[in-house]
Design a protein around this motif. Structure first.
Motif, PDB file in Angstrom:
ATOM      1  N   UNK A  89       0.822  -1.212   0.000  1.00  0.00           N
ATOM      2  CA  UNK A  89       0.000   0.000   0.000  1.00  0.00           C
ATOM      3  C   UNK A  89       0.862   1.270   0.000  1.00  0.00           C
TER       4      UNK A  89
ATOM      5  N   UNK B 147       2.044   2.605  -3.303  1.00  0.00           N
ATOM      6  CA  UNK B 147       1.043   3.278  -4.126  1.00  0.00           C
ATOM      7  C   UNK B 147       1.225   4.800  -4.091  1.00  0.00           C
TER       8      UNK B 147
ATOM      9  N   UNK C 223       1.158   8.397  -7.222  1.00  0.00           N
ATOM     10  CA  UNK C 223       0.373   9.593  -6.899  1.00  0.00           C
ATOM     11  C   UNK C 223       1.279  10.830  -6.759  1.00  0.00           C
TER      12      UNK C 223
ATOM     13  N   UNK D 225      -2.204  11.047  -2.365  1.00  0.00           N
ATOM     14  CA  UNK D 225      -3.491  11.205  -3.063  1.00  0.00           C
ATOM     15  C   UNK D 225      -3.938  12.665  -2.972  1.00  0.00           C
TER      16      UNK D 225
ATOM     17  N   UNK E  89      -8.706   5.616  -3.025  1.00  0.00           N
ATOM     18  CA  UNK E  89      -7.984   6.117  -1.841  1.00  0.00           C
ATOM     19  C   UNK E  89      -8.610   7.421  -1.358  1.00  0.00           C
TER      20      UNK E  89
ATOM     21  N   UNK F  49     -10.685  -1.051   0.468  1.00  0.00           N
ATOM     22  CA  UNK F  49     -10.072   0.212   0.013  1.00  0.00           C
ATOM     23  C   UNK F  49      -8.548   0.177   0.141  1.00  0.00           C
ATOM     24  N   UNK F  50      -8.047  -0.763   0.941  1.00  0.00           N
ATOM     25  CA  UNK F  50      -6.598  -0.948   1.017  1.00  0.00           C
ATOM     26  C   UNK F  50      -6.149  -2.001   0.014  1.00  0.00           C
ATOM     27  N   UNK F  51      -6.887  -3.109  -0.023  1.00  0.00           N
ATOM     28  CA  UNK F  51      -6.469  -4.274  -0.803  1.00  0.00           C
ATOM     29  C   UNK F  51      -6.592  -4.031  -2.321  1.00  0.00           C
TER      30      UNK F  51
ATOM     31  N   UNK G  62      -6.534  -1.178  -4.263  1.00  0.00           N
ATOM     32  CA  UNK G  62      -5.458  -0.393  -4.891  1.00  0.00           C
ATOM     33  C   UNK G  62      -4.122  -1.147  -4.945  1.00  0.00           C
TER      34      UNK G  62
END
Lengths: 430, 170
Positions: A53, A56, A60, A244, B36, B53-55, B57
């Motif tokens: 995570x 990610x 962004x 984000x 996100x 919402x974590x997994x 993305x």
């Protein structure tokens, strides 16, 4: 045995194989030749390598930087830098150092930083009589500071692998980053005094009123790093969430505040971000695979055995690591260097009692040096490509900057407080 | 070091497909950004968003990486250290680039075999992903084999493009 993957890697790079693929192929070939693991192990590693995570946040932050670049916001930063330091001797060079430093606070990629300031900076400097090779080397080197000043993609990658707080890493980069910018600034001014380079005498940038006007013009861009650091300081948001918000903020600033891009300009920006993301993550996937192979080859045990044999203490270990990184950095791409060495060396550093955040800053400094060390220094190639200045000229002029960075690195190694003071004050480890 | 080397120019249709693949990756990127953003807003309004919402993305990041890998082969967009290659004669450059693409395609095919066998195992045992609304795990894991397959096809086109005669422009 440990040399096998590296020999294969070098051979593949020589025949022009992209770095990401070369890392994957070298790993698979080593696994296959030495019979280290079943083939089904590889897809699992590749899947897991990028499924994180925190990672990610990279696309962004890249998107935020692309939006600001496409919106022509670099000019506002450059104008502000000229107004701030242009009156110094060698003012144009000093302005380039400050502009790359400010832009580093807005985005996290050193190559993007060097490319953004590269064209306007080099043409501005050469018009004032700077040698083209020096102008390009200066921007390549100051662009490299982007990985030290938050937000930094290299720090995000490191933090995700070592499970340290991204916020602590970002705060730890601020003091060394400022020292780095100041050191380059002093060097440019000293060199300008010695060689009689001019001040930037454009009246548009003279006086307090100009400084104020330029700061107002760049206000919304300058708010971005403040916003990032406040996000970490408040503790309410994760790195990915902050990135984000940065991407959304950059889009709002470029579309509606400065009105410098239109909706139809967004799609090329998104596609360019997609390309950069694919590139970085292919290298990450390959480098993670190769680091697993090195673990199979007992690389961590071999290194730890060496440390025990020679009774190295923590700072001697960091100097030894830096020496190895310097050699690897001459030939390896920055992301690969980060991803490949961290899983092996960071646990050893922690065993020696080194704070993982301090080790991270030492690593990032080493990567910064790798970005400007010939023959494979990415920023040197970015500048040569953007300005058409022969690489040989840039190679010759970059040496003083490499020496400055090595001296700063030694300072950071010997005085861990330089990196740890700010995060310990603002975001103490729990 | 460069963003790619001067390999062959792929046929127009393949270049168009490569652009479409990049656009697909760009779309996935925006969807993951919106997810996100939704998670931030929902959490600040006091709503629970669930693990998806974590997994999701995270899974999208895997899909982005591997689905786009092939497009960058055709666009010569992968980072490569080409200063060694530039010292070769044009004929040896072609040979080196062909060797590079062939070796990469072969190794990726080997990984593809492993990825497909994992996928088949997941289908056979009927595994589902609890964090993602119980969708079959095979769908979650399909990004890697699909991406590898597409990349191998792009590499084969690249080998063709390296050797195809260049038409003289009027």
């Amino acid at each position: 045995m440990i040399a096998v993957p590296f020999l294969i890697l070098v051979a593949l790079i020589v025949i022009g194989m992209p770095i990401g693929f070369a890392l994957i192929v070298a790993s698979v070939a080593t696994l296959y030749l030495l019979g280290l693991a079943p083939i089904t192990f590889i897809p699992d590693v590749l899947d897991d390598s990028v499924q994180h995570f925190t990672l990610l946040a990279i696309p962004f932050f890249l998107l935020a930087a692309e939006l600001l670049s496409a919106g022509g916001l670099i000019d506002r930063i450059f104008d502000l830098a000229r107004a701030l330091v242009g009156r110094l001797r060698g003012g144009m060079g000093a302005a380039c150092v400050i502009a790359t430093g400010i832009f580093a606070g807005v985005q996290g990629s050193s190559a993007a930083d060097a490319a953004a300031i590269g064209k306007i900076g080099v043409s501005g400097m050469t018009k004032q009589g700077y040698r083209p090779g020096f102008a390009a080397a200066l921007i390549a080197a100051s662009g490299a500071t982007a990985i030290l000043i938050p937000p930094s993609i290299a720090m995000l990658i490191y933090a995700s692998m070592v499970n340290v707080s991204v916020g602590r890493m970002f705060f730890a980069g601020i003091v060394p980053g400022i020292l780095n910018v100041l050191a380059f600034l002093l060097y440019v001014v000293w060199r300008a005094e010695k060689l009689g380079w001019k001040r930037d005498d454009d009246p548009v940038y003279a006086g307090m009123a100009a400084k104020f006007n330029m700061a107002v013009r760049a206000f919304w861009v300058l708010m971005l790093p403040v916003f990032v650091l406040y996000g970490f300081y408040s503790g309410d948001l994760t790195a990915t969430e902050i990135s984000t918000a940065c991407a959304i903020y950059s889009a709002v600033v470029a579309l509606w505040v400065y009105r410098s891009i239109r909706f139809r300009d967004l799609w090329p920006v998104i596609n360019q971000t997609a390309r950069t993301t694919i590139n970085i993550f292919t290298i990450i996937a390959g480098a993670v695979l190769l680091s697993k192979v090195l673990t199979f080859l007992n690389a961590p045990q071999l290194i730890f055995g060496f440390i025990e044999d020679y009774h190295l203490n923590s700072w001697q270990f960091l100097i030894a690591v830096s020496a190895v990184m310097f050699i690897l950095g001459m030939f390896m791409e920055a992301v690969a260097l980060n991803v490949m060495t961290t899983p092996i060396l960071a646990p050893i550093a922690m065993k020696l009692g080194i704070d993982p955040v301090h080790y991270g800053i030492v690593l990032i400094f080493n990567i910064e040096i790798a970005l400007i060390t010939p023959p494979v220094g990415l920023n040197l190639f970015v500048l040569a490509g953007a300005t058409k200045i022969p690489l040989g000229q840039i190679f010759r002029e970059v040496l003083p900057f490499v020496i400055i960075l090595i001296l700063l690195l030694m300072l950071v190694i010997l005085l861990p407080q330089i990196s740890l003071w700010l995060p310990d004050r603002l975001l103490p480890a729990t | 070091m460069d963003q790619g080397h001067d390999g062959g120019r792929a046929p127009a249709a393949v270049r168009w497909i490569a652009r479409a693949e990049v656009a697909l990756v760009g779309s996935i990127l925006i969807v993951s950004l919106l997810i996100t953003l939704y998670a931030i807003i929902a959490r600040n309004l006091g709503h629970s968003t669930g693990d998806w919402t974590l997994k999701l993305p995270e899974v999208m990041l895997v899909w982005m990486t591997f689905l786009g890998m092939g497009a960058l082969v055709t666009e010569h967009g992968h980072v490569a250290a080409d200063m060694f290659l530039m010292r070769f004669s044009p004929r040896w450059q072609r040979i080196a680039l062909t060797a590079s693409a062939t070796i990469t395609a072969a190794v990726l095919a080997l990984i593809l075999v492993g990825a497909i066998s994992i996928l088949r195992q997941q289908i056979d045992i009927g595994a589902t992903d609890e964090e993602l609304f119980d969708i079959p795990t095979a769908i979650v894991l399909a990004g890697l084999p699909l991406g590898l397959g597409i990349t191998i096809l792009h590499l084969l086109v690249e080998i063709y493009a390296i050797w195809r005669p260049v038409k003289a422009r009027p």
